[in-house]
Scaffold this motif. Structure first.
Motif, short mmCIF file in Angstrom:
data_model
loop_
_atom_site.label_atom_id
_atom_site.label_comp_id
_atom_site.label_asym_id
_atom_site.label_seq_id
_atom_site.Cartn_x
_atom_site.Cartn_y
_atom_site.Cartn_z
N LEU A 1 -2.20 2.67 8.51
CA LEU A 1 -2.43 1.37 7.89
C LEU A 1 -3.92 1.07 7.82
CD1 LEU A 1 -0.69 -0.96 6.75
CD2 LEU A 1 -1.02 -2.11 8.94
N VAL A 2 -4.65 1.40 8.87
CA VAL A 2 -6.10 1.16 8.89
C VAL A 2 -6.79 2.00 7.82
CG1 VAL A 2 -8.20 1.45 10.25
CG2 VAL A 2 -6.17 0.44 11.30
N VAL A 3 -6.42 3.28 7.74
CA VAL A 3 -7.02 4.16 6.73
C VAL A 3 -6.72 3.65 5.33
CG1 VAL A 3 -6.95 6.48 5.75
CG2 VAL A 3 -7.01 6.19 8.22
N SER A 4 -5.48 3.22 5.11
CA SER A 4 -5.12 2.69 3.80
C SER A 4 -5.93 1.45 3.47
CB SER A 4 -3.63 2.37 3.76
OG SER A 4 -3.27 1.70 2.57
N ARG A 5 -6.13 0.61 4.46
CA ARG A 5 -6.90 -0.62 4.24
C ARG A 5 -8.35 -0.30 3.91
NH1 ARG A 5 -5.70 -5.81 5.43
NH2 ARG A 5 -7.42 -7.28 5.59
N LEU A 6 -8.92 0.70 4.56
CA LEU A 6 -10.31 1.05 4.32
C LEU A 6 -10.50 1.70 2.96
CD1 LEU A 6 -11.31 2.46 7.84
CD2 LEU A 6 -11.94 0.25 6.84
N PRO B 1 0.84 -1.20 0.00
CA PRO B 1 0.00 0.00 0.00
C PRO B 1 0.87 1.25 0.00
CG PRO B 1 0.03 -1.02 2.17
CD PRO B 1 0.72 -1.97 1.25
N PRO B 2 0.39 2.35 -0.57
CA PRO B 2 1.25 3.54 -0.77
C PRO B 2 1.42 4.38 0.49
CG PRO B 2 -0.94 3.98 -1.59
CD PRO B 2 -0.95 2.54 -1.13
#
Length: 710
Positions: A426-431, A258-259
């Motif tokens: 990481l959570v925001v990227s996953r969402l 993820p970026p």
């Protein structure tokens, strides 16, 4: 006779003769020299802390840029302006503090309701403890280190022996340190600040480390992604949220990448703004700076944790990193050879600084220490996604140790400060983007024994690493350093118990980073501390000689029983001039192909050339940047099968018939085929596939290129 005391003496007239000797302005000269010495003494701290804050700021700006869809060059210019403002503010605050009363120096310290922090002075005697427990810890540590070191070297040793012995040593060491904390003497000052001589030595060594980075080159397959992304950003001034290796930012991005990290964006934006090639910017400008910062980070933690002779310990730690490489996971291969990949900077710089900042926080609970922890956590996730997995282990180990001595408030605050941003991003990227998955990553699982072998190594060096691991808490400076070292030792010892890593893999669904769990320990510093052990001797001179002898034995062991960084066995080329970290012939071929008058479409070439090309330019798209990444797109798909078929053909590893090659070439829109002259089948078959020869390259690296006939 007149009273001499009553005689009035006229004041002497000033001497009109000018004075030109050194005594003419002694006060000014001394003041100037004092300022220089003070600047040298604080330079390692200023450089490392400043770099942490600066890169954390860029990472935040990079993440915010997604909201405004800013180009990397714009973000970089905003960052430069912000850094200038912060630097001016820092200088003004430093001047104001220099002129403030002495009692205001502690104005930024927030007292804790727990017992005040304290440290024993270097060489201070430890309080008496249960000698039987101490002897038991030493015996268990020796058994664990020796059995772990010989496991896998031809001697049949069950891994349960070092695992259980190490766990017992870790638990016993933590109990000893806790007992010393709770029943220790009255608080004494913390570790003394580095002297001018010490800081000057660290700066010189760090500069030499930075210079050596110009001449050592280790080409790794991961560079096609990390460096290739920087090149793509520099040439297009865009951030690729989708795939940039197999497509033009069209296909879905790799789920394992993820970026979130900003290091590649920083390099690409820097190169774009300055106007140089991104690979040159990375390897000629940024890498030496990274190497200097990594060495200074190691120095600062070693100085803070060493009970005595920090310069000797630092020297041994640096020698360990240079002399112990070879293994793909050895810390020496990450310290200098792979700093540019982000994860190298994480393990070599972030890990020692995080232990340092946690030590300072638990000692003084100052707002400055907490700010640096927050900034370092942002820097960590800006370097690598691995931070979101290793940092919780590190902070958990430190927090657990502090909970045992009642510092629960400080432990909770530190945990929130160190983990909020990495986990949150990481959570925001996953969402928003679908997040991070193990697919496509190096998900080969390594059990506890092999995890130890990969990083701490086996044999003599493995024994030394084990002694540093399981005796580190007994060697470190008392109170906070010893307690944190004990917490880290316990955490890693638990992870080395058979079945624990397997359980973590099953619960988390990923195994890609589990072999990196030894990174949570600041091993090079603990290796250096081995030479600071107090040797019984009647005089201080003899004790120093004994410590020097231990240091010599350690360095000699590394030199004799390990593979140095510059060895071909470490996959390293040593050059007599600064170079890109690529095989020079492949680099030359990639530039040659770039300069050809090629038609539209993909380039098919030998795998090594296709893996090198994205590092040279994003303008030449290749059929297969790296076959390892095909896992992301299903190895059984036509997408993957076509690329594997054609790359085998270009390599000369396979001779598929034209009836199989032609449809694959059409589906992938291959415009250019370049093969080595030794690949006769490919040279003879290309014209039958509708391609005509248009370029030849002479030896070395003799190659023939064909272009699609219109």
């Amino acid at each position: 006779m007149a009273n001499v005391d009553s005689i009035a003496v006229a004041p002497a007239k000033p001497d009109p003769t000018p004075r030109t000797g050194p005594a003419s302005r002694p006060a000014g000269a001394r003041a100037g020299l004092s300022r220089v010495r003070a600047l040298v003494a604080v330079a390692p701290a200023v450089l490392t802390d400043g770099a942490v804050i600066a890169f954390a700021l860029f990472t935040v700006l990079y993440h915010l840029a997604f909201l405004g869809d800013l180009r990397p060059s714009v973000t970089f210019r905003i960052w430069l302006l912000a850094c200038v403002v912060l630097a001016v503010v820092a200088v003004l605050r430093a001047r104001r503090r220099a002129g403030a009363p002495a009692d205001s120096a502690s104005a930024d310290t927030t007292p804790d309701d727990s017992a005040p922090a304290a440290q024993d002075a270097p060489g201070g005697a430890r309080p008496s403890a249960d000698r039987r427990l101490l002897i038991g810890v030493l015996v268990a540590a020796a058994l664990a280190a020796i059995s772990a070191g010989v496991a896998g070297t031809g001697v049949s040793v069950s891994w349960w022996i070092p695992a259980v012995a190490g766990l017992l040593a870790a638990v016993g060491g933590l109990l000893l340190v806790r007992q010393a904390w709770l029943s220790g003497p009255a608080p004494t000052p913390a570790a003394p600040a580095p002297t001018t001589v010490q800081s000057a030595y660290a700066l010189v060594v760090s500069a030499l480390v930075g210079i050596s980075s110009f001449f050592l080159a280790r080409n790794t397959p991961d560079d096609v992604y990390y460096v290739g992304k920087s090149v793509w950003i520099a040439e297009r001034d865009l951030i690729p949220l989708n795939d940039f290796l197999f497509s033009e930012n069209v296909l879905p991005a790799m789920g394992s990448q993820p970026p979130i990290p900003s290091i590649e964006v920083f390099d690409g934006a820097f190169a774009n703004v300055v106007g140089i090639h991104a690979s040159s910017a990375l390897w000629y400008v940024l890498l030496p700076i990274m190497a200097v910062l990594a060495a200074l980070a190691l120095w600062r933690l070693t100085h803070r944790w060493a009970p005595r002779r920090p310069l000797l310990a630092f020297t041994v730690a640096i020698a360990y990193l240079y002399l112990v490489a070879g293994s793909d996971a050895a810390l020496g291969t990450f310290h200098l050879l792979r700093l540019h990949e982000g994860k190298g900077m994480f393990v070599s710089t972030v890990i020692p600084l995080m232990w340092l900042y946690l030590t300072e926080w638990f000692d003084n609970r100052s707002r400055r220490s907490l700010l640096l922890i927050v900034a370092l956590s942002i820097t960590a996730i800006g370097l690598t996604n691995t931070a979101a997995i290793i940092l919780p282990m590190l902070v958990g180990a430190a927090g657990f140790a502090m909970l045992l001595v009642g510092r629960w408030k400080a432990a909770i605050v530190a945990a929130v400060a160190a983990l909020a941003y990495p986990i949150g991003s990481l959570v925001v990227s996953r969402l928003l983007l679908g997040g991070m998955a193990a697919t496509g990553a190096d998900d080969a699982f390594f059990d506890a024994a092999y995890t130890y072998k990969r990083t701490l190594l086996f044999g003599v060096v493995g024994v030394i690493s084990g002694l540093a691991l399981w005796c580190g808490a007994l060697l470190a400076r008392r109170r906070t350093p010893a307690l944190l070292a004990a917490g880290a030792t316990l955490a890693l010892s638990v992870l080395f118990v058979p079945g624990v890593l397997e359980l973590l893999s099953a619960l988390s669904g990923i195994s890609v980073v589990l072999w990196r769990v030894p990174w949570l320990l600041a091993l090079p510093t603990l290796i250096g501390l081995l030479c600071t052990v107090r040797v019984p001797a009647p005089t201080r001179a003899l004790r120093r000689v004994a410590s020097g002898g231990i240091a010599v034995l350690l360095v000699a062991s590394f030199a004799l029983f390990a593979t140095p960084m510059w060895s071909p066995k470490s996959w390293v080329d040593v050059h007599d001039r600064p170079t890109w970290k690529l095989p020079q012939q492949r680099q030359s071929i990639a530039f040659w192909i770039k300069g050809l008058d090629r038609p539209q479409g993909l380039l098919l070439a030998p795998k090594t050339i296709m893996r090198t090309t994205p590092i040279v330019t994003s303008e030449v798209r290749v059929v297969l940047p790296r076959d390892f990444y095909l896992v992301e797109y299903d190895l059984n798909s036509q997408f993957a099968k076509d690329r594997l078929l054609l790359s085998g053909f270009a390599d000369g590893a396979a001779s598929p018939p034209p009836a199989e090659l032609k449809p694959a070439l059409d589906r992938l829109d291959v415009g250019t085929i370049c093969v080595y002259n030794g690949n006769r089948y490919a040279r003879d078959t290309a014209p039958r596939l509708g391609y005509q020869e248009f370029a030849k390259r002479k030896a070395p690296g003799a190659m023939t290129c064909f272009r699609r006939a219109d």
